[in-house]
Design a protein around this motif. Structure first.
Motif, PDB file in Angstrom:
ATOM      1  N   TYR A   8       0.827  -1.208   0.000  1.00 34.15           N
ATOM      2  CA  TYR A   8       0.000   0.000   0.000  1.00 34.15           C
ATOM      3  C   TYR A   8       0.861   1.257   0.000  1.00 34.15           C
ATOM      4  CZ  TYR A   8      -4.136  -2.816   0.818  1.00 34.15           C
ATOM      5  OH  TYR A   8      -5.153  -3.726   0.692  1.00 34.15           O
ATOM      6  N   ASP A   9       2.120   1.154   0.457  1.00 27.41           N
ATOM      7  CA  ASP A   9       3.035   2.296   0.390  1.00 27.41           C
ATOM      8  C   ASP A   9       3.495   2.533  -1.039  1.00 27.41           C
ATOM      9  OD1 ASP A   9       2.829   2.569   3.120  1.00 27.41           O
ATOM     10  OD2 ASP A   9       4.626   1.379   3.536  1.00 27.41           O
ATOM     11  N   VAL A  10       3.607   1.461  -1.827  1.00 29.13           N
ATOM     12  CA  VAL A  10       4.054   1.577  -3.216  1.00 29.13           C
ATOM     13  C   VAL A  10       2.950   2.164  -4.078  1.00 29.13           C
ATOM     14  CG1 VAL A  10       4.789   0.291  -5.257  1.00 29.13           C
ATOM     15  CG2 VAL A  10       5.740  -0.277  -3.028  1.00 29.13           C
ATOM     16  N   ILE A  11       1.736   1.578  -3.991  1.00 28.91           N
ATOM     17  CA  ILE A  11       0.613   2.028  -4.824  1.00 28.91           C
ATOM     18  C   ILE A  11      -0.250   2.985  -4.018  1.00 28.91           C
ATOM     19  CG2 ILE A  11      -1.478   1.298  -6.019  1.00 28.91           C
ATOM     20  CD1 ILE A  11      -0.046  -1.235  -6.755  1.00 28.91           C
ATOM     21  N   ARG A  12      -0.353   4.223  -4.501  1.00 29.55           N
ATOM     22  CA  ARG A  12      -1.119   5.229  -3.768  1.00 29.55           C
ATOM     23  C   ARG A  12      -2.605   5.177  -4.108  1.00 29.55           C
ATOM     24  NH1 ARG A  12       3.043   9.545  -3.697  1.00 29.55           N
ATOM     25  NH2 ARG A  12       4.393   8.912  -1.985  1.00 29.55           N
ATOM     26  N   LYS A  13      -2.922   5.314  -5.421  1.00 28.06           N
ATOM     27  CA  LYS A  13      -4.329   5.327  -5.837  1.00 28.06           C
ATOM     28  C   LYS A  13      -4.394   5.098  -7.341  1.00 28.06           C
ATOM     29  CE  LYS A  13      -4.322  10.339  -6.393  1.00 28.06           C
ATOM     30  NZ  LYS A  13      -4.787  11.618  -5.888  1.00 28.06           N
ATOM     31  N   PRO A  14      -5.542   4.613  -7.812  1.00 33.09           N
ATOM     32  CA  PRO A  14      -5.709   4.505  -9.265  1.00 33.09           C
ATOM     33  C   PRO A  14      -5.970   5.882  -9.867  1.00 33.09           C
ATOM     34  CG  PRO A  14      -7.686   3.765  -8.148  1.00 33.09           C
ATOM     35  CD  PRO A  14      -6.668   4.053  -7.088  1.00 33.09           C
ATOM     36  N   ILE A  15      -5.554   6.059 -11.113  1.00 31.91           N
ATOM     37  CA  ILE A  15      -5.781   7.322 -11.812  1.00 31.91           C
ATOM     38  C   ILE A  15      -6.872   7.089 -12.846  1.00 31.91           C
ATOM     39  CG2 ILE A  15      -4.768   9.031 -13.356  1.00 31.91           C
ATOM     40  CD1 ILE A  15      -2.108   8.554 -11.954  1.00 31.91           C
ATOM     41  N   VAL A  30      -3.828   2.325 -14.751  1.00 34.10           N
ATOM     42  CA  VAL A  30      -2.892   3.376 -14.377  1.00 34.10           C
ATOM     43  C   VAL A  30      -3.009   3.651 -12.880  1.00 34.10           C
ATOM     44  CG1 VAL A  30      -2.086   5.714 -14.869  1.00 34.10           C
ATOM     45  CG2 VAL A  30      -3.197   4.381 -16.662  1.00 34.10           C
ATOM     46  N   PHE A  31      -1.863   3.647 -12.194  1.00 29.40           N
ATOM     47  CA  PHE A  31      -1.834   3.932 -10.761  1.00 29.40           C
ATOM     48  C   PHE A  31      -0.870   5.063 -10.488  1.00 29.40           C
ATOM     49  CE2 PHE A  31      -2.840  -0.647 -10.837  1.00 29.40           C
ATOM     50  CZ  PHE A  31      -3.974  -0.658 -10.048  1.00 29.40           C
ATOM     51  N   GLU A  32      -1.180   5.855  -9.418  1.00 28.66           N
ATOM     52  CA  GLU A  32      -0.190   6.784  -8.885  1.00 28.66           C
ATOM     53  C   GLU A  32       0.631   5.976  -7.889  1.00 28.66           C
ATOM     54  OE1 GLU A  32      -0.064  10.482  -5.826  1.00 28.66           O
ATOM     55  OE2 GLU A  32      -1.542  10.652  -7.446  1.00 28.66           O
ATOM     56  N   VAL A  33       1.946   6.031  -8.030  1.00 29.38           N
ATOM     57  CA  VAL A  33       2.819   5.246  -7.161  1.00 29.38           C
ATOM     58  C   VAL A  33       3.815   6.159  -6.465  1.00 29.38           C
ATOM     59  CG1 VAL A  33       2.611   3.123  -8.508  1.00 29.38           C
ATOM     60  CG2 VAL A  33       4.398   4.755  -9.073  1.00 29.38           C
ATOM     61  N   SER A  34       4.482   5.645  -5.424  1.00 31.55           N
ATOM     62  CA  SER A  34       5.462   6.452  -4.715  1.00 31.55           C
ATOM     63  C   SER A  34       6.635   6.751  -5.650  1.00 31.55           C
ATOM     64  CB  SER A  34       5.943   5.741  -3.451  1.00 31.55           C
ATOM     65  OG  SER A  34       6.592   4.543  -3.775  1.00 31.55           O
ATOM     66  N   ILE A  35       7.229   7.908  -5.458  1.00 31.31           N
ATOM     67  CA  ILE A  35       8.223   8.425  -6.395  1.00 31.31           C
ATOM     68  C   ILE A  35       9.487   7.568  -6.424  1.00 31.31           C
ATOM     69  CG2 ILE A  35       9.424  10.024  -4.852  1.00 31.31           C
ATOM     70  CD1 ILE A  35       8.171  11.231  -8.192  1.00 31.31           C
ATOM     71  N   ASP A  36       9.781   6.850  -5.338  1.00 32.37           N
ATOM     72  CA  ASP A  36      11.018   6.064  -5.276  1.00 32.37           C
ATOM     73  C   ASP A  36      10.793   4.573  -5.526  1.00 32.37           C
ATOM     74  OD1 ASP A  36       9.605   5.729  -2.980  1.00 32.37           O
ATOM     75  OD2 ASP A  36      11.315   5.862  -1.617  1.00 32.37           O
ATOM     76  N   SER A  37       9.590   4.196  -5.964  1.00 32.75           N
ATOM     77  CA  SER A  37       9.312   2.779  -6.199  1.00 32.75           C
ATOM     78  C   SER A  37       9.866   2.345  -7.558  1.00 32.75           C
ATOM     79  CB  SER A  37       7.810   2.512  -6.135  1.00 32.75           C
ATOM     80  OG  SER A  37       7.137   3.278  -7.097  1.00 32.75           O
ATOM     81  N   SER A  38      10.290   1.076  -7.628  1.00 30.61           N
ATOM     82  CA  SER A  38      10.858   0.540  -8.865  1.00 30.61           C
ATOM     83  C   SER A  38       9.800  -0.296  -9.584  1.00 30.61           C
ATOM     84  CB  SER A  38      12.085  -0.315  -8.560  1.00 30.61           C
ATOM     85  OG  SER A  38      11.705  -1.457  -7.822  1.00 30.61           O
TER      86      SER A  38
END
Length: 98
Positions: A8-15, A30-38
């Motif tokens: 849940y820290d990696v995937i923030r919300k669907p766009i 399409v998902f908004e994800v954390s900026i440092d996720s690979s």
């Protein structure tokens, strides 16, 4: 598989935008994800949370705009989006909650 809090820290919300809706016709979400996720982290999180097989993960970083907040100049945050293509036969309904 149980969903770990890290997923849940990696995937923030669907766009849900016009472009994301067009991508869903090609079996992509399409998902908004954390900026440092690979990309491997995003793949693992989507497969664990939704129980689907991921075919490919493409990412894009949108730079934050300079805006004025209450008369003071500021900058919006940078946002990372992940276009997750699913294997044939797998679907995620983003209109319902997690």
């Amino acid at each position: 598989m149980s969903a770990k809090p890290e997923h849940y820290d990696v995937i923030r919300k669907p766009i849900i935008t016009e472009k994301a809706t067009m991508a869903s016709e090609n079996n992509a979400v399409v998902f908004e994800v954390s900026i440092d996720s690979s990309k491997p982290q995003i793949r693992e999180a989507v497969e664990a949370l939704f129980g689907v097989k991921v075919k490919a993960v493409n990412t894009a970083i949108t730079k934050g705009k300079n805006k004025v907040f209450r008369g003071r100049p500021g900058k919006r945050k940078d946002v990372k989006k992940a276009y997750v293509t699913l294997e044939e036969g797998n679907t995620i309904d983003v209109t319902t909650g997690l």
